[in-house]
Scaffold this motif. Structure first.
Motif, short mmCIF file in Angstrom:
data_model
loop_
_atom_site.label_atom_id
_atom_site.label_comp_id
_atom_site.label_asym_id
_atom_site.label_seq_id
_atom_site.Cartn_x
_atom_site.Cartn_y
_atom_site.Cartn_z
N VAL A 86 0.92 -1.15 0.05
CA VAL A 86 0.02 0.08 0.08
C VAL A 86 0.93 1.33 -0.14
N THR A 87 1.91 1.09 0.88
CA THR A 87 2.80 2.36 0.93
C THR A 87 3.43 2.67 -0.56
N GLU A 88 3.85 1.67 -1.30
CA GLU A 88 4.48 1.75 -2.55
C GLU A 88 3.53 2.48 -3.41
N ILE A 89 2.08 1.81 -3.38
CA ILE A 89 1.23 2.31 -4.54
C ILE A 89 0.66 3.69 -4.20
N LEU A 90 0.62 4.33 -2.93
CA LEU A 90 0.40 5.39 -2.46
C LEU A 90 1.36 6.42 -2.26
N HIS A 91 2.59 6.15 -2.97
CA HIS A 91 3.79 6.97 -2.67
C HIS A 91 3.47 8.38 -2.78
N ASN A 92 2.58 8.76 -3.47
CA ASN A 92 2.63 10.28 -3.51
C ASN A 92 1.97 10.90 -2.32
N TYR A 93 1.56 10.09 -1.21
CA TYR A 93 0.81 10.58 -0.07
C TYR A 93 1.99 10.11 1.04
N THR A 94 1.57 10.67 2.32
CA THR A 94 2.19 10.34 3.34
C THR A 94 1.60 9.16 4.02
N VAL A 95 2.17 8.01 4.27
CA VAL A 95 1.41 6.69 4.65
C VAL A 95 1.70 6.29 6.13
N TYR A 96 1.23 6.37 6.98
CA TYR A 96 1.55 5.63 8.26
C TYR A 96 1.03 4.48 8.33
N SER A 97 1.72 3.30 8.85
CA SER A 97 1.45 2.03 9.03
C SER A 97 1.11 1.59 10.35
N ILE A 123 -8.35 6.49 6.40
CA ILE A 123 -7.94 5.20 6.94
C ILE A 123 -8.08 3.98 6.01
N LEU A 124 -7.02 3.21 5.69
CA LEU A 124 -7.45 1.98 4.95
C LEU A 124 -7.10 0.84 5.85
N LEU A 125 -8.23 -0.14 5.75
CA LEU A 125 -8.30 -0.73 6.94
C LEU A 125 -8.51 -2.46 6.70
N ASP A 126 -7.57 -3.33 7.22
CA ASP A 126 -7.81 -4.47 6.85
C ASP A 126 -9.09 -5.12 7.88
N VAL A 127 -9.65 -6.14 7.41
CA VAL A 127 -10.93 -6.83 8.17
C VAL A 127 -10.28 -7.95 8.98
N MET A 128 -9.79 -8.80 8.75
CA MET A 128 -9.12 -10.04 9.46
C MET A 128 -7.94 -9.55 10.15
N MET A 129 -8.13 -9.18 11.46
CA MET A 129 -6.76 -8.87 12.43
C MET A 129 -6.84 -9.72 13.54
N PRO A 130 -5.85 -9.96 14.18
CA PRO A 130 -6.00 -10.69 15.61
C PRO A 130 -6.60 -9.71 16.67
N ASN A 131 -7.02 -10.23 17.80
CA ASN A 131 -7.75 -9.48 18.99
C ASN A 131 -8.87 -8.57 18.19
N THR A 157 -9.96 -5.98 2.03
CA THR A 157 -9.73 -7.56 2.36
C THR A 157 -9.99 -8.52 1.06
N ALA A 158 -9.46 -9.59 1.19
CA ALA A 158 -9.84 -10.76 0.01
C ALA A 158 -11.08 -11.29 0.11
N ASN A 159 -11.97 -11.24 1.28
CA ASN A 159 -13.16 -11.62 1.37
C ASN A 159 -14.28 -11.00 1.03
N ASP A 160 -14.74 -11.17 0.06
CA ASP A 160 -15.84 -10.33 -0.71
C ASP A 160 -17.32 -10.87 -0.59
N LYS A 161 -17.58 -11.80 0.27
CA LYS A 161 -18.67 -12.38 0.52
C LYS A 161 -19.67 -11.02 1.01
N LYS A 176 -8.66 -7.55 -2.15
CA LYS A 176 -7.33 -7.65 -2.59
C LYS A 176 -7.49 -9.05 -3.51
N PRO A 177 -6.54 -9.21 -4.41
CA PRO A 177 -5.25 -8.34 -4.54
C PRO A 177 -5.53 -7.13 -5.07
#
Length: 227
Positions: free
Chosen positions: A20-31, A50-58, A83-87, A105-106
């Protein structure tokens, strides 16, 4: 080109953050790798999107989104789920918890870049009327998509008025906001000239004297908010 925009990407997979950081290289991206990391960044940085993944621990992406929307400081930040899950259930949950978009994703480079650009524009643009709009981030004024040149003082003044629509603003408060040097002697003539110059670049009737209270920016019938 767009480095003035701060984007937060939250994903527990470092490789995805790098992509994501590489794709959005024109912006300031925080991870961020989790909810705790994300809120730590949000406390310190003014994030625009904000770009937010769905499946994360906790705490998963949906719960993190709800928590972000519960905070006054962060509730207006647009959140795009990745997310890769598009149900259907996943997509529905993404919007119901406060997301504004869903990216599968991808990642497609052009798709991600254009969606981010669109949502940043919608967030920062203040529509004055059918001809005029003001970008709160870049502080650029447009008429029919053509830039109207404003001085730095005029940019700050317009931003102040837009933040306090229909609220009278005292000239001294205007002076303190416009000028970084608070020791500068207040000069009513300087403020009057500044406001007069700005009024000449805007539709008639937007900025008026508020007798006894300074000046007021009156909401135009065609005004729309995009935050």
């Amino acid at each position: 080109m767009f480095k003035e925009y701060n984007i937060l990407c939250v994903d527990d997979e470092p490789v995805n953050l790098d992509i994501v950081t590489e794709i959005l290289h024109n912006y300031t991206v925080y991870s961020g790798i989790d909810a705790l990391n994300a809120f730590d960044i949000l406390d310190k940085i003014d994030i625009d999107l904000i770009l937010l993944d769905v499946m994360m621990p906790n705490i998963d992406g949906f719960e993190l989104c709800r928590q972000i929307k519960d905070e006054d400081k962060t509730r207006d930040i647009p959140i795009l789920f990745i997310t890769a899950n598009d149900k259907d259930e996943i997509i529905l949950n993404a919007f119901e918890c406060g997301g504004v978009d869903f990216i599968k994703k991808p990642l497609n480079i052009i798709d991600l870049q254009q969606r981010v650009k669109l949502h940043l524009k919608q967030k920062s643009t203040f529509i004055i009327d059918k001809q005029y709009c003001f970008d709160n981030k870049t502080m650029m004024l447009y008429k029919d998509k053509i830039i109207i040149k404003l001085s730095k003082s005029e940019q700050r003044l317009l931003k102040l008025f837009i933040s306090k629509i229909n609220v009278p603003i005292d000239p001294i408060d205007i002076s303190n906001y416009i000028y970084d040097d608070y020791t500068r002697e207040y000069n009513n003539k300087t403020i009057r000239n500044l406001i007069s110059n700005l009024k000449n670049k805007l539709p008639k009737g937007l900025i008026e004297n508020s007798y006894g209270n300074g000046y007021i920016y009156k909401c135009h019938p065609n005004t729309k908010y995009k935050y």
